[in-house]
Design an enzyme around this catalytic site. Structure first.
Site: not given
Ligand code: NAD
Length: 258
Positions: A140, A153
């Site tokens: 991130s 985080y």
């Molecule tokens: P999201 O909530 O849409 O997806 C998260 C996924 O992780 C889901 O499939 C969920 O079921 C899974 N998950 C959560 N806890 C779990 C566990 N204990 N075991 C197995 N699976 C688990 O979120 P997203 O925004 O798509 O995030 C995905 C990644 O991208 C994350 O690592 C997040 O930190 C990173 N990220 C997101 C953003 C953003 O703006 N959305 C920005 C930077 C980084």
């Protein structure tokens, strides 16, 4: 481009992980999905992207090392590999350090950081043996800069970048690359929760809360899409990415340029 390769994407039932799984499947990779929520919908989406077949699911909880080990082993037994591991599963919790629930801290460190270590330690020997592999860690902008209220985080994501760099050095002559992708805001359920909280706290509409969230950090005032991040992941998997090692590659609408 990825015919004959197997990809494992953690947290691929939603958001960025699902977007990356779709893109890898479109390139012909066999896919092992993981995550909670609507598993059947994710399986159907990725199977459709692949034109059917060779897409499976494992429900490993990223807080549990033994389940992560089993995920990697099952993937290998079913499809071979994994040749590509995308460590994407992640959660968020916003609170001041002094108010941060200890159990949320532990969960964020386990899911957002330690799970990547566990999948890598199990998957890397096979990749090195085969002489080709890709580890893509979804970090991130918060792996490179901080925001108040996000101590767990930010700590986990900085850790992911350190882990990525150390492993990249260990793999430098093996045909395996290890890199991190650092998104800014992406409109997924993880961020929608933060928009909902902002709207509720300040009496804003969803649109006003979205605009405020972007305006604070992201000069482009636009969300990055899972498809755009998936295109970067595909580049890292392509021959053009062979010599890209240990990067923390941001796609963030100018967030980190400030
Ligand atoms: P999201 O909530 O849409 O997806 C998260 C996924 O992780 C889901 O499939 C969920 O079921 C899974 N998950 C959560 N806890 C779990 C566990 N204990 N075991 C197995 N699976 C688990 O979120 P997203 O925004 O798509 O995030 C995905 C990644 O991208 C994350 O690592 C997040 O930190 C990173 N990220 C997101 C953003 C953003 O703006 N959305 C920005 C930077 C980084």
């Amino acid at each position: 481009m990825l015919q004959g390769k197997t990809a494992l994407v953690t947290g691929s039932t939603s958001g960025i992980g699902l977007g990356i799984a779709v893109a890898l499947a479109q390139q012909g990779a066999k896919l092992m999905l993981n995550g909670f929520g609507d598993v059947e919908a994710a399986l159907a989406t990725v199977r459709a992207a692949r034109g059917g077949g060779e897409v499976a699911y494992h429900g490993a909880d990223m807080r549990k090392p033994a389940e992560i080990e089993d995920l990697v082993h099952q993937c290998g037994q079913q499809f071979g590999g994994p040749d590509i591991v995308v460590n994407n599963a992640g959660i968020q919790h916003v609170a001041l350090v002094e108010d941060f629930p200890v159990e949320r801290w532990d969960a964020i460190i386990a899911i957002n950081l330690s799970s990547a270590f566990h999948s890598m330690r199990v998957a890397l020997p096979g990749m090195k043996h085969r002489g080709w592999g890709r580890i893509i860690n979804i970090a991130s902008v918060h792996g490179l800069a901080a925001s108040a209220g996000k101590s767990a985080y930010v700590a986990a994501k900085h850790g992911v970048i350190g882990l990525t760099r150390a492993a990249a050095l260990e793999c430098a002559r093996s045909g395996v690359t290890v890199n991190a992708i650092c998104p800014g805001w992406v409109l997924t359920p993880l961020v929608q929760k933060q928009i909902d909280a902002r709207a509720a706290d300040h009496g804003l509409t969803n649109e006003e809360a979205e605009r405020q969230l972007l305006a604070e950090k992201e000069p482009s005032l636009r969300f990055t899409t899972p498809e755009q991040l998936a295109a970067l992941a595909l580049f890292l998997c392509s021959p053009a990415g062979d010599n890209v090692l240990g990067t923390a590659w941001n796609m963030d609408g100018g967030w980190l340029a400030q």
